[in-house]
Write an enzyme that holds these catalytic residues in place. Structure first.
Site, PDB file in Angstrom:
ATOM      1  N   SER A 255       9.296  63.194  22.452  1.00 22.53           N
ATOM      2  CA  SER A 255       9.395  63.520  23.874  1.00 22.53           C
ATOM      3  C   SER A 255       8.165  64.284  24.327  1.00 22.53           C
ATOM      4  O   SER A 255       7.444  64.868  23.509  1.00 22.53           O
ATOM      5  CB  SER A 255      10.645  64.370  24.160  1.00 22.53           C
ATOM      6  OG  SER A 255      11.822  63.656  23.858  1.00 22.53           O
ATOM      7  N   SER A 293      12.250  58.361  23.389  1.00 21.18           N
ATOM      8  CA  SER A 293      11.371  59.404  23.903  1.00 21.18           C
ATOM      9  C   SER A 293      11.851  59.882  25.268  1.00 21.18           C
ATOM     10  O   SER A 293      12.206  59.083  26.137  1.00 21.18           O
ATOM     11  CB  SER A 293       9.936  58.876  24.025  1.00 21.18           C
ATOM     12  OG  SER A 293       9.030  59.922  24.277  1.00 21.18           O
ATOM     13  N   ASP A 295      10.389  61.362  28.350  1.00 25.10           N
ATOM     14  CA  ASP A 295       9.093  61.561  28.987  1.00 25.10           C
ATOM     15  C   ASP A 295       9.308  61.954  30.440  1.00 25.10           C
ATOM     16  O   ASP A 295       9.582  61.100  31.295  1.00 25.10           O
ATOM     17  CB  ASP A 295       8.253  60.285  28.895  1.00 25.10           C
ATOM     18  CG  ASP A 295       8.100  59.806  27.453  1.00 25.10           C
ATOM     19  OD1 ASP A 295       7.884  60.657  26.586  1.00 25.10           O
ATOM     20  OD2 ASP A 295       8.206  58.594  27.211  1.00 25.10           O
TER      21      ASP A 295
END
Length: 377
Positions: A255, A293, A295
């Site tokens: 992340s 992830s 983001d």
């Protein structure tokens, strides 16, 4: 050499991207090349390194010196990939404003951080009648180097980060919320950068701070550093026979939280456009925003002309026109890219929770960059 002395010696050997000749883009930086180059923005950090298992911390970003609840700043959140916990996201997107500082910490501590910040805010002057607060807290998962299940971030740490926030230079690398993070298979952490637009383009400043904990195929201003170091996502599938291949997340998961501040007078709609450009800077470093992830990019404006006073029945604002946004977009993309590099290059090898994550070897990075024509000026 003691562990403390070793860490100090290692830290002294780390350098920022520009010391390696890595200076993305065309615009100059602000004075400190940090998010705090945007006037009024302050950063506070608490690093928790306890025993053999705790490697985590808190990073606080305060938009201005006043009471953020009473003097709110317009803001917008862009989600590149939403595998994460971002407390306060729905109200930020609904109302287009921040009413608290921004906290970054580890995944299982976001709720403790939100609660501690709410308690701290309720104690502030002029907050006695307040019955609702929207704390904004982002996270990345540092569960490799940190005993994350212990949820070691305390209310005292949150308060210390908030009350200790300062302007000026910002410490980078394995500190604060970046203490236990990993990026591209190397030690990640906190990174920051800024851009100062020339007067002909408005003279605005854009500052960025990142908490890097993601994967991908690292490239530095186009140089294929990850491939040259034989450490990159999916390497088990495409390069199983590389003799020196090290450990990397095979799917590029992880992340990153990206916080963007500017003194350009922008409303939440154009701040959303600014936040979306963070993904371009992220992509330049080699991320593809994998399935696992989180983001997130949060952008806010500190300009007095767009502040939102609590309880005011009407607002009259002066905002930058759409046609004047392109330079701000360019500055954002450049600063995000450089902040990520700084988070990697300033991070130090970290031992914790039974694991060791190495800092990216800068001697080898220098050689790779030189091979591709990137050298200190």
């Amino acid at each position: 050499m003691s562990a403390a002395c070793a860490a100090s010696a290692q830290s002294s050997e780390r350098v920022r991207a520009r010391d390696l000749g890595v200076a993305p883009g065309i615009f100059p930086t602000g004075t400190h090349n940090a998010i705090t180059d945007v006037a009024g923005v302050r950063v506070g950090q608490v690093t928790l390194s306890e025993g053999d298992r705790v490697r985590t911390g808190v990073t606080a970003i305060l938009p201005h010196a006043g009471n953020t609840y009473r003097s709110r700043v317009p803001a917008a959140l862009h989600v590149g990939n939403g595998f994460g916990k971002f407390i306060g996201a729905t109200q930020v997107n609904e109302l287009g404003e921040l009413e608290t500082p921004i906290l970054l910490t580890c995944t299982l501590c976001v709720w403790k951080a939100a609660d501690a910040m709410a308690a701290w805010l309720l104690e502030q002057p002029d907050m006695r009648q307040v019955q609702s607060i929207n704390p904004v807290v982002g996270e990345t998962n540092d569960g490799g180097l940190n005993d994350i299940r212990a949820r070691p971030v305390t209310a005292e740490a949150i308060r210390a980060a908030l009350t200790g926030a300062r302007d000026g230079p910002v410490q980078e690398g394995s500190v604060g919320a970046g203490t236990g993070t990993v990026a591209f298979g190397w030690k990640g952490g906190i990174g920051t950068s800024s851009r100062a637009l020339p007067a002909s383009l408005g003279g605005w400043t854009v500052g960025v701070l990142v908490q890097s904990n993601f994967g991908g195929v690292l490239q530095v201003q186009g140089a294929p550093v990850g491939r040259e170091l034989e450490r990159f996502a999916f390497q088990e599938a495409v390069a199983a026979n590389l003799p020196n291949a090290g450990l990397a997340d095979d799917r590029g998961d992880g992340s990153i939280i990206i916080v963007i501040a500017t003194d350009a007078p922008l409303g939440d709609r154009n701040l959303g456009r600014v936040a979306s450009r963070a993904m371009m800077g992220l992509g330049r470093t080699g991320s593809s925003a994998s399935n696992g992830s989180g983001d997130y990019a949060l952008a806010f404006s500190t300009a007095e002309s767009v502040r939102r006073r609590f309880g005011e029945p009407r607002r009259t604002t002066t905002e930058l026109a759409n046609d004047e946004m392109s330079a701000v977009f360019q500055a954002t993309t450049e600063a995000v890219e450089e902040a990520i590099y700084n988070s990697l290059f300033m991070a130090t090898t970290t031992h914790g929770n039974g694991q060791t994550v190495e800092a990216i070897p800068l001697d080898r990075v220098r050689a790779i960059l030189a091979k591709y024509g990137i050298r200190p000026r």
